[in-house]
Write an enzyme that holds these catalytic residues in place. Structure first.
Site, PDB file in Angstrom:
ATOM      1  CB  CYS A   1      -0.950  -0.022   1.194  1.00 23.97           C
ATOM      2  SG  CYS A   1      -0.109  -0.025   2.793  1.00 23.97           S
TER       3      CYS A   1
ATOM      4  CG  HIS B   1      -3.046   5.990   5.139  1.00 21.69           C
ATOM      5  ND1 HIS B   1      -4.133   5.272   5.567  1.00 21.69           N
ATOM      6  CD2 HIS B   1      -2.205   5.093   4.573  1.00 21.69           C
ATOM      7  CE1 HIS B   1      -3.957   3.989   5.294  1.00 21.69           C
ATOM      8  NE2 HIS B   1      -2.793   3.846   4.686  1.00 21.69           N
TER       9      HIS B   1
END
Length: 616
Positions: free
Chosen positions: A26, A534
């Site tokens: 990620c 994020h």
């Protein structure tokens, strides 16, 4: 940082590729689904330079790297033998990332050619050196020495269909040895002689077209693609006790004649049309073709579409005996080397000087990624100057009719493969592109912020404010339900429980990272602050669902520009925390002040005051 070495060490300590069910990454972490987590040496991985920490969560073994995670994952995936299609996946190993047809095609071509590209390029250089030896009178083509070395250089290309069959079968999940046997049958000496004879050859009364398959590309790729549909049908027909014998046998019984009768001639015809089309465009305006390829080749590399040219170039050499594109690409590669050299000569920043110097050398040898991503594209103007110089040099190579007689990576090492028609033009084109890119970059391409010593640059910085990327309630980073973010291991920052579905840029700067899962964005401000945004915790597992992205990597943004939207209600309903993390990943360069107010679009949430770091 030795990313490849770090990747190999991590792979070893998680238990090797045999212990990996699947792996992906990620925004900041390598994520593994391991067969047995007890086999992973967490303590050793935690102590590795470049690893922030290790997290075990949601059935995943997560190795936190930071912004450089992609650079570690790439060699790890290669070493572990992961297919491109398996490199971005969900926790369900049967579910694959949805890709467009174009992206899947590029991924397929990349996966087919990448494993043996070095070997093919190396043998191409050998053939070029032999041609140089003959032209210089150092060796005769009738000598035993020449013929032995020529066999070493030419064998790979002659038997290219077998190598293609093997790698294509791996991509398409087909028995690789059956695919290789299929390709080998097309090159079987007695069959080649039979098809080349004057007497027609038939298969149950059907005439077989006399076609040569040595050095061909398209026929075997089509054949293996068709085999990927035939093999599963045969597997279902036979009991598992005899399947391993009868499926391969009937696959060859069906596919060899089908390839010789239909697939092979069709593929050869497509290849001939493709080669003729490329040659026709080149014959009409060779300087335009040279300017376009020389100027835009590295742009194609950035977007990954350069792989689509590889089968065209190899097919041209197989069909025509030469290729026009490879010399023009060498011009583009050497232009990047020149731009990196210009930065090396100009900058006083020791870190950038070291990076630019090594990037210039690797580019001369044909590897431009360090120059592109670490130097020229990062500084913008050097990349533009390299593209301009490449276009001019490519046009010169095109006008002169430069051509390659063997496939190899475009670089200074490939020069012997350009001997013959147009050789002088490609030498002139490469020289001009290299020198022009160096000169333009030296005088006009290095910003003042890079043209000073690092200590001078840091003391000249001013305080920077990071605005709220989303409306909501600010909470301390320590309150986030994720130990990596909460511990500050990724850097200082704040978290926001969002009241809005829009994520906007908190700084004026450049997008340096966007992820296929769309849950995170990396930015670098115009002043040098590295910001990670994020959205949510473990939302990478949503695989982009409930997210919409509005920016691309390399795009310039201003404060308030929309980066992405997310459906926080749907994400929460799926069981995920929607908290937005705002992290300064290069925290060591700053004194960070946090606000405790409610986040609003016109309000700062972090104040960054640069500080000079003590020299090690």
């Amino acid at each position: 940082m030795d990313y490849e070495g770090l990747a190999k060490d991590i792979l070893k300590e998680v238990g090797g590729k045999e212990n990996i069910n699947t792996a992906w990454h990620c925004a900041t972490r390598l994520r593994f689904k391991l067969k047995d987590e007890d086999k992973a040496n967490t303590e050793k991985i935690n102590d590795m330079p470049g690893v922030v920490t290790v997290v075990k969560s949601a059935g995943q073994y997560q190795v936190v790297i930071g912004n450089s995670v992609a650079k570690v994952f790439e060699p790890l995936a290669k070493a572990a033998g992961l297919d491109d299609a398996d490199q971005q996946t969900t926790t369900d190993t049967t579910e694959k990332t949805k890709e467009s047809l174009v992206n899947r095609f590029i991924s397929f071509i990349s996966g087919v050619f990448t494993p043996f590209l070095g070997a093919m390029a190396g043998t191409g250089v050998l053939k070029g050196l032999l041609a140089l030896a003959v032209a210089a009178g150092w060796m005769q083509t009738t000598s035993g020495t020449y013929q032995i070395w020529y066999a070493a250089g030419d064998a790979f290309f002659y038997f290219l269909p077998i190598f293609l069959a093997f790698t294509a079968a791996a991509r398409l999940k087909v028995n690789q040895y059956v695919a290789a046997a299929l390709a080998g049958s097309l090159l079987y000496p007695s069959l080649v002689t039979l098809l080349a004879g004057s007497k027609p050859v038939d298969f149950f009364g059907i005439t077989v077209v006399g076609t040569t398959y040595s050095s061909s590309v398209i026929p075997i790729l089509l054949a293996v693609w068709l085999l990927s549909y035939v093999e599963p049908v045969l597997d279902k027909m036979f009991h598992e006790s005899i399947r391993n014998i009868l499926t391969p046998m009937f696959s060859l019984v069906i596919m060899v004649p089908l390839t010789l009768l239909v697939v092979g001639p069709l593929g050869t015809g497509l290849g001939s049309i493709l080669s003729s089309a490329v040659e026709s465009v080149y014959n009409v305006a060779p300087y335009v073709a040279g300017a376009v390829l020389g100027g835009f080749w590295e742009v194609f590399v950035i977007f990954g579409i350069h792989w689509t040219f590889v089968p065209i170039m190899t097919n041209n050499i197989g069909q025509l005996g030469h290729d026009y594109m490879l010399p023009m690409l060498a011009v583009a590669v050497l232009a990047q080397a020149g731009a990196a050299l210009g930065v090396f000569l100009k900058t006083k920043d020791q870190k950038m000087k070291s990076l630019a110097g090594s990037a210039a050398v690797t580019s001369i040898l044909g590897i431009t990624e360090p120059a592109i991503y670490g130097v020229t594209l990062k500084l913008k103007k050097p990349f533009i100057f390299a593209s301009i110089a490449g276009a001019i040099g490519g046009a010169i190579a095109g006008i002169g009719g430069a051509q390659a007689t063997a496939f190899t990576m475009p670089s200074i090492l490939a020069l012997p493969t350009y001997l013959g028609k147009g050789f002088v033009s490609v030498v002139v084109g490469i020289s001009i592109s290299f020198v022009l890119a160096t000169v333009l970059t030296y005088f006009f391409g290095v910003p003042k912020s890079v043209d000073v010593a690092e200590s001078e640059k840091l003391t000249d910085f001013h305080e920077e404010q990071v605005m709220a990327p989303v409306a909501g309630t600010i909470i301390p980073l320590s309150a986030v339900k994720d130990e990596v973010f909460a511990s500050g291991a990724m850097g200082s920052g704040i978290a926001i429980v969002p009241d809005s579905n829009d994520l906007v840029s908190p700084v004026d700067g450049t997008v340096v990272a966007v992820y296929p899962s769309k849950h995170a964005v990396g930015l670098i401000s115009d002043s040098g602050a590295e910001i990670l945004l994020h959205v949510g915790i473990d939302t990478v597992q949503l695989n982009g669902e409930h997210f919409e992205q509005f920016v691309q990597q390399g795009q310039k943004v201003k404060v308030g520009d929309k980066l992405l939207t997310f459906d926080r209600q749907a994400i929460a309903a799926a069981g995920y925390d929607t908290t937005v993390m705002v992290i300064v990943t290069n925290t060591a360069n700053y004194q960070v002040e946090e606000t405790q107010e409610t986040a609003a679009s016109n309000q700062w949430v972090l104040a960054l005051k640069p500080q000079v770091q003590p020299q090690a």
